[in-house]
Design an enzyme around this catalytic site. Structure first.
Site, mmCIF file in Angstrom:
data_model
loop_
_atom_site.group_PDB
_atom_site.id
_atom_site.type_symbol
_atom_site.label_atom_id
_atom_site.label_comp_id
_atom_site.label_asym_id
_atom_site.label_seq_id
_atom_site.Cartn_x
_atom_site.Cartn_y
_atom_site.Cartn_z
ATOM 1 N N GLY A 50 -4.041 10.008 14.508
ATOM 2 C CA GLY A 50 -2.989 9.309 13.718
ATOM 3 C C GLY A 50 -3.489 9.926 11.834
ATOM 4 N N HIS A 51 -4.554 10.207 11.794
ATOM 5 C CA HIS A 51 -4.570 10.105 10.524
ATOM 6 C C HIS A 51 -4.131 11.049 9.565
ATOM 7 C CE1 HIS A 51 -8.714 11.399 8.245
ATOM 8 N NE2 HIS A 51 -8.006 10.377 7.790
ATOM 9 N N THR A 94 0.967 -1.380 -0.171
ATOM 10 C CA THR A 94 -0.494 -0.263 -0.120
ATOM 11 C C THR A 94 1.054 1.401 0.071
ATOM 12 O OG1 THR A 94 -0.813 1.348 1.463
ATOM 13 C CG2 THR A 94 0.060 -0.467 2.425
ATOM 14 N N ASP A 95 0.035 2.452 -0.150
ATOM 15 C CA ASP A 95 0.718 3.530 -0.468
ATOM 16 C C ASP A 95 0.949 4.080 1.146
ATOM 17 O OD1 ASP A 95 -1.417 4.519 -0.204
ATOM 18 O OD2 ASP A 95 -2.045 5.783 -1.450
ATOM 19 N N GLU A 96 0.584 3.622 2.162
ATOM 20 C CA GLU A 96 0.607 3.786 3.010
ATOM 21 C C GLU A 96 1.729 3.783 3.859
ATOM 22 O OE1 GLU A 96 -2.557 3.321 5.950
ATOM 23 O OE2 GLU A 96 -4.623 3.250 3.923
ATOM 24 N N LYS A 116 2.647 -3.306 6.980
ATOM 25 C CA LYS A 116 2.692 -3.959 5.734
ATOM 26 C C LYS A 116 3.918 -2.972 5.491
ATOM 27 C CE LYS A 116 0.213 -4.147 3.104
ATOM 28 N NZ LYS A 116 -0.913 -5.772 2.185
ATOM 29 N N TYR A 139 -1.799 -0.917 11.282
ATOM 30 C CA TYR A 139 -1.956 -1.874 9.722
ATOM 31 C C TYR A 139 -0.947 -0.675 9.331
ATOM 32 C CZ TYR A 139 -3.399 -1.411 4.751
ATOM 33 O OH TYR A 139 -2.753 -1.539 3.316
HETATM 34 P P1 NAD Z 1 -9.680 -7.331 2.583
HETATM 35 O O1 NAD Z 1 -9.500 -6.601 3.555
HETATM 36 O O2 NAD Z 1 -11.423 -6.672 1.243
HETATM 37 O O3 NAD Z 1 -9.481 -9.025 1.799
HETATM 38 C C1 NAD Z 1 -8.762 -9.075 2.467
HETATM 39 C C2 NAD Z 1 -8.987 -10.749 2.263
HETATM 40 O O4 NAD Z 1 -7.856 -11.763 2.724
HETATM 41 C C3 NAD Z 1 -9.845 -11.112 2.847
HETATM 42 O O5 NAD Z 1 -10.544 -12.803 1.784
HETATM 43 C C4 NAD Z 1 -9.481 -11.949 4.159
HETATM 44 O O6 NAD Z 1 -10.995 -13.535 3.860
HETATM 45 C C5 NAD Z 1 -8.012 -12.852 3.666
HETATM 46 N N1 NAD Z 1 -7.316 -12.710 4.445
HETATM 47 C C6 NAD Z 1 -7.421 -12.082 5.746
HETATM 48 N N2 NAD Z 1 -6.609 -13.198 6.862
HETATM 49 C C7 NAD Z 1 -5.738 -13.913 6.115
HETATM 50 C C8 NAD Z 1 -5.012 -15.128 6.561
HETATM 51 N N3 NAD Z 1 -4.237 -15.454 7.957
HETATM 52 N N4 NAD Z 1 -5.167 -15.668 5.675
HETATM 53 C C9 NAD Z 1 -5.380 -16.322 4.418
HETATM 54 N N5 NAD Z 1 -6.506 -15.397 4.645
HETATM 55 C C10 NAD Z 1 -6.873 -14.077 5.400
HETATM 56 O O7 NAD Z 1 -8.403 -6.442 1.445
HETATM 57 P P2 NAD Z 1 -8.394 -5.617 -0.047
HETATM 58 O O8 NAD Z 1 -8.267 -4.489 0.677
HETATM 59 O O9 NAD Z 1 -8.618 -6.551 -0.256
HETATM 60 O O10 NAD Z 1 -7.272 -5.032 -0.003
HETATM 61 C C11 NAD Z 1 -6.407 -6.551 -0.523
HETATM 62 C C12 NAD Z 1 -4.898 -6.388 -0.550
HETATM 63 O O11 NAD Z 1 -4.178 -4.822 -0.622
HETATM 64 C C13 NAD Z 1 -4.066 -6.199 1.161
HETATM 65 O O12 NAD Z 1 -2.651 -6.387 0.882
HETATM 66 C C14 NAD Z 1 -3.883 -4.761 1.565
HETATM 67 O O13 NAD Z 1 -3.090 -4.076 2.025
HETATM 68 C C15 NAD Z 1 -3.587 -4.294 -0.272
HETATM 69 N N6 NAD Z 1 -4.076 -3.034 -1.004
HETATM 70 C C16 NAD Z 1 -5.520 -2.236 -0.309
HETATM 71 C C17 NAD Z 1 -6.154 -1.142 -1.156
HETATM 72 C C18 NAD Z 1 -7.691 -0.829 -0.760
HETATM 73 O O14 NAD Z 1 -7.777 0.600 -1.283
HETATM 74 N N7 NAD Z 1 -8.390 -1.568 -0.573
HETATM 75 C C19 NAD Z 1 -4.944 0.128 -1.929
HETATM 76 C C20 NAD Z 1 -3.652 -1.035 -1.786
HETATM 77 C C21 NAD Z 1 -3.215 -2.105 -1.662
HETATM 78 O O1 DAU Z 2 -4.519 4.011 1.055
HETATM 79 C C1 DAU Z 2 -4.778 2.476 -0.050
HETATM 80 C C2 DAU Z 2 -5.204 2.173 1.417
HETATM 81 O O2 DAU Z 2 -6.388 2.609 2.074
HETATM 82 C C3 DAU Z 2 -5.114 0.503 1.624
HETATM 83 O O3 DAU Z 2 -4.241 -0.143 2.001
HETATM 84 C C4 DAU Z 2 -6.182 0.330 3.228
HETATM 85 O O4 DAU Z 2 -5.946 -1.126 3.360
HETATM 86 C C5 DAU Z 2 -7.861 0.805 3.002
HETATM 87 O O5 DAU Z 2 -8.328 0.299 3.631
HETATM 88 C C6 DAU Z 2 -7.719 2.223 2.307
HETATM 89 O O6 DAU Z 2 -7.557 2.927 3.448
HETATM 90 P P1 DAU Z 2 -7.741 4.404 4.171
HETATM 91 O O7 DAU Z 2 -7.734 4.379 5.749
HETATM 92 O O8 DAU Z 2 -7.384 5.831 3.458
HETATM 93 O O9 DAU Z 2 -9.256 3.675 3.577
HETATM 94 P P2 DAU Z 2 -10.812 4.093 4.603
HETATM 95 O O10 DAU Z 2 -11.984 3.556 3.247
HETATM 96 O O11 DAU Z 2 -11.028 3.436 5.520
HETATM 97 O O12 DAU Z 2 -10.766 6.066 4.190
HETATM 98 C C7 DAU Z 2 -10.453 7.102 3.200
HETATM 99 C C8 DAU Z 2 -10.279 7.870 3.768
HETATM 100 O O13 DAU Z 2 -11.925 8.303 4.528
HETATM 101 C C9 DAU Z 2 -9.965 8.368 5.025
HETATM 102 O O14 DAU Z 2 -9.346 9.852 5.167
HETATM 103 C C10 DAU Z 2 -10.863 7.912 6.395
HETATM 104 C C11 DAU Z 2 -12.202 8.628 6.074
HETATM 105 N N1 DAU Z 2 -13.238 8.273 6.746
HETATM 106 C C12 DAU Z 2 -13.514 6.533 6.435
HETATM 107 C C13 DAU Z 2 -14.789 5.842 7.306
HETATM 108 C C14 DAU Z 2 -14.951 4.810 7.184
HETATM 109 C C15 DAU Z 2 -14.389 8.776 6.901
HETATM 110 O O15 DAU Z 2 -14.118 10.220 6.933
HETATM 111 N N2 DAU Z 2 -15.417 8.063 7.788
HETATM 112 C C16 DAU Z 2 -15.275 6.764 8.182
HETATM 113 O O16 DAU Z 2 -16.372 6.442 8.195
#
Ligand code: NAD
Ligand code: DAU
Length: 377
Positions: free
Chosen positions: A316-317, A135-137, A187, A183
């Protein structure tokens, strides 16, 4: 060439799009989805491909090295695309140890299984690939030197019509890691272990760091699906702080296409950032979602603006994320395909047309989960 690939976390949001793409695009490959089916894993995300002959689902924990090792031997696995993780920042604030266990130890355990299997083969690491999705985080937060937004110096097909950048700096691949949440710290640690397995054992690894994804099948704890569903049900929209934090949004299918390209053509030991130069303040996205959902449900314009509820900020947002993906564009020719406003239309349509998918998740345990996490908002 035939390949046998484990995709971990394939029942989650991004993983299900990667599984679908690979199963449909490569009928000659064997695609094995390894997922523990935690609260975030959902086999309903994969109904359209679950009976394809080149697909297999295995319910397993990535922390279980022996099970993964046996599976790799049985399926003669030559590639791993690793997405399984705990992925929600708010949950990591409540449960840092759980996040370290899955994201750090789970990744090491998977690396170790791959090492044991591939090193036992006569050709060893030749033709193998361990691709870690991050992730970019991990880069931390960027300053917001232009709170009103300036014209972005870089754009792609994914960039929004407003083409805003909220600062002059972007995340590049050579930036020092500086994670802030449990988180992103977990990562970041897993990324270091992946690189260590390359540097120490010669494992052919790749790491990519992507910005925020949006689109179908995202668990409704994340901003966009949560808010679409809450607008539909006229429930409060909990905006953290003042809603001024900036995220850089990419349509999930464009991320999946990048993963496919990088798995096949990326250079071993490289890192690629993935993003579409598409920065948005949270509050602007929220106005856009309200306008879009209300229009599609035939409600009066602006009717649901009153649902906006400012709540205590996330601890820590991170203020601003903005990915520089020019390396990936330059070296592998990747371009996102979907412009953001079109992507939001498509995403809102998908959630409104697939209410059974959403209702299936939000009935039962969901309310309790939500209350445990956030209290009674
Ligand atoms: P998600 O939470 O939707 O899915 C995670 C999946 O992993 C689920 O299906 C869960 O059952 C499985 N899982 C969790 N723990 C496990 C374990 N111990 N063994 C096997 N499976 C397990 O996540 P996502 O949003 O699809 O993200 C997927 C990946 O991409 C993550 O590694 C996340 O860090 C990365 N990522 C996400 C985003 C985003 O915006 N969602 C952006 C950049 C990177
Ligand atoms: O940048 C990549 C990341 O993006 C991934 O690595 C993470 O897995 C994914 O969850 C996501 O993280 P964020 O924290 O950016 O996503 P989230 O959807 O939780 O929140 C997006 C923004 O919105 C963030 O600034 C927090 C804010 N937010 C989120 C929720 C859930 C709110 O204001 N209210 C909310 O209820």
């Amino acid at each position: 060439m035939k390949r046998s690939i484990i995709i971990t976390g394939g029942a989650g949001f991004i993983g299900s799009h990667v599984v679908r793409l690979m199963v449909n695009k490569y009928p000659e490959y064997r695609i094995i989805n390894v997922d523990l089916l935690t609260y975030a894993g959902n086999l309903n995300n994969l109904r359209d491909i679950e009976n394809k002959p080149n697909y297999r689902f295995v319910r397993a924990n990535i922390c279980d090295t022996n099970t993964i090792l046996s599976l790799m031997k049985e399926e003669r696995v030559d590639g791993i695309i690793h997405l399984a993780a705990e992925s929600h920042v708010d949950r990591s604030i409540k449960d840092p140890v759980g996040f370290a266990t899955t994201n750090i130890l789970g990744t090491i355990s998977l690396l170790q299984a791959a090492k044991l299997y591939w090193e036992s083969l006569p050709e060893k690491y030749e033709g193998k690939r361990f691709y870690h999705i991050s992730t970019d985080e991990v880069y931390g937060a960027l300053e917001m030197t232009n709170p009103e937004g300036i014209e972005s110096p870089f754009t792609t097909k994914a960039s929004s019509a407003h083409h805003h950048a909220y600062g002059t700096k972007f995340f590049t691949e050579d930036l020092k890691y500086n994670p802030h949440s449990p988180y992103s710290a977990a990562k970041a640690s897993s990324d270091h272990f992946v690189r260590a397995f390359h540097d120490t054992y010669g494992m052919p690894t790749i790491v990519t760091n992507c910005s925020n994804n949006y689109g179908p099948y995202q668990f409704p704890e994340k901003l966009i699906p949560l808010f679409i569903n809450n607008i539909r049900h006229r429930k409060p929209l909990p905006v953290y702080g003042k809603g001024g934090n900036v995220r850089d949004w990419l349509y999930v299918e464009d991320h999946a296409r990048a993963i496919d390209l990088i798995f096949h053509q990326g250079k071993t030991a490289e890192t690629y950032n993935i993003g579409g130069f598409n920065e948005w303040k949270n509050i602007d996205i929220i106005h856009l979602l309200i306008e879009t959902v209300d229009r599609k449900l035939g409600r009066k314009k602006g009717e649901d603006e009153s649902l906006i509820t400012y709540v205590t900020d996330r601890a820590g947002h991170d203020l601003r994320y903005a990915i520089d993906s020019r390396k990936l564009q330059r070296e592998l020719g990747w371009e996102p395909s979907l412009q953001f406003e079109e992507g939001i239309e498509r995403t809102v349509d998908w959630y409104l047309n697939n209410q059974a998918w959403m209702d299936n998740i939000t009935s039962g345990e969901y309310e309790k989960y939500y209350e445990d996490m956030y209290g009674n908002r």
